[in-house]
Design an enzyme around this catalytic site. Sequence first.
Site, short mmCIF file in Angstrom:
data_model
loop_
_atom_site.label_atom_id
_atom_site.label_comp_id
_atom_site.label_asym_id
_atom_site.label_seq_id
_atom_site.Cartn_x
_atom_site.Cartn_y
_atom_site.Cartn_z
N ALA A 124 0.84 -1.20 0.00
CA ALA A 124 0.00 0.00 0.00
C ALA A 124 0.87 1.25 0.00
CB ALA A 124 -0.94 -0.01 1.21
N PRO A 128 -5.35 8.66 -1.44
CA PRO A 128 -6.33 9.44 -2.21
C PRO A 128 -5.75 10.73 -2.80
CG PRO A 128 -7.35 8.57 -0.23
CD PRO A 128 -5.89 8.22 -0.14
N GLY A 131 -0.10 9.99 -5.55
CA GLY A 131 0.16 8.88 -6.44
C GLY A 131 1.64 8.77 -6.73
N THR A 158 -4.09 -3.33 -4.90
CA THR A 158 -4.25 -4.65 -5.50
C THR A 158 -4.23 -5.72 -4.40
OG1 THR A 158 -3.15 -3.91 -7.52
CG2 THR A 158 -3.28 -6.28 -7.17
N GLN A 243 12.02 -4.50 -10.11
CA GLN A 243 11.40 -5.79 -10.43
C GLN A 243 9.89 -5.64 -10.66
OE1 GLN A 243 12.95 -9.51 -8.95
NE2 GLN A 243 10.98 -9.97 -7.99
N GLU A 244 9.25 -4.74 -9.91
CA GLU A 244 7.82 -4.52 -10.11
C GLU A 244 7.53 -4.07 -11.54
OE1 GLU A 244 4.06 -1.91 -8.29
OE2 GLU A 244 6.00 -1.88 -7.28
N THR A 367 3.55 5.77 -13.41
CA THR A 367 2.97 6.10 -14.71
C THR A 367 4.05 6.14 -15.79
OG1 THR A 367 3.26 8.49 -14.46
CG2 THR A 367 1.21 7.53 -13.58
#
Length: 381
Positions: A124, A128, A131, A158, A243-244, A367
């Site tokens: 997490a 809100p 980002g 997720t 890695q993500e 992004t």
Amino acid sequence: MTSAYIKEEHEIFRQSLRKFLDKEAYPFYEKWEEERMIPREFWLKMGEQGFLCPTIDEDYGGSGVDFGFAVVINEELERVGSGLVGIGLHNDIVVPYITAYGTTEQKQKWLPKCATGEMITAIAMTEPGTGSDLAGIKTTAKLEGDHYIVNGQKTFITNGIHSDLIIIACKTDPNAVPAHKGISLLAVERNTQGFSRGRKLNKIGLHCQDTAELIFEDCKVPKENLIGEEGKGFLYLMEKLQQERLVVAIAAQIAAEEMLKMTIDYVKSREAFGKSISRFQNTQFKIAEMATDIEMGRAFLDQLIVEHMKGKDVVTKVSMAKWKLTENARKIATDCMQLHGGYGYMEEYEIARRYRDIPVASIYAGTNEIMKVIIAKNLGL
């Protein structure tokens, strides 16, 4: 094309996984999409067969194998559907924080259950109001005696509903300068006092993947649940985001390959003006363009995986792969839907689902605009 990191044992593993998915995933995937959830039973079956967290050391319930096995799992899950992304997140994004920075006690407590599917994980970061600017998070964790008292909210998480263990990014020193030096990582367990889940979010795509809001109100987290050292959370996040983003690039590449495959099959079988639409020059040119982009993407990705497995610093190349391959997949989704004609807009055709699912890949894990910022910075601009 055979990838350099794929050996005979990887292919044997792939065939075993495919047989499992043919029986346990493909027949039920549309139902999971309708129900907006992947059942926990599927996670347990994955764990029972050794398809969860295979890179964990054998001492902690894993198989101790290389990242190539993780790549195989991510590829085959994506072939079923993008909604299975939460499993890759569990295996290759969240659990590595514990294996890399966790104490022996933490590893003994959590890793065996992560490998069996009894414990589902999440991470997490997003809030809100925050980002891409991770240093600007507002969630705080104040140490009082034997516990951190956590207050804040997280969103777009997720595995947010299923998760039993959530690694949260929080401010243990809100006054740190620079701000990122005040960030730490805490592991919050299910049923922790003061922790609750908000809405299960209703997304455009990835329907079977559970995404949720998380709420922390005077949440009491034992100080033993600190991951690594206090104040080093931002550094840990930066180290593991490589890695993500690679996992996201792998999924985007497979999605593109699958979309092209189903579109070639469709244009060969569909007729217009008395002949197969695969014989029209526009169709051939579109297919040729997509096939070329996919082949070039695969070559770059496979080399990147090899370098990552060797422990090289591939942050710049990973950022390139993440933005380029997700953009490729998004464009390919549009072109493939167009080649399906009106049927491409029908839910009964898989291309419609793929078209819905792929856009978010250019948003999460940083992004694509942030990827370009990283590339430019690392090029000395």
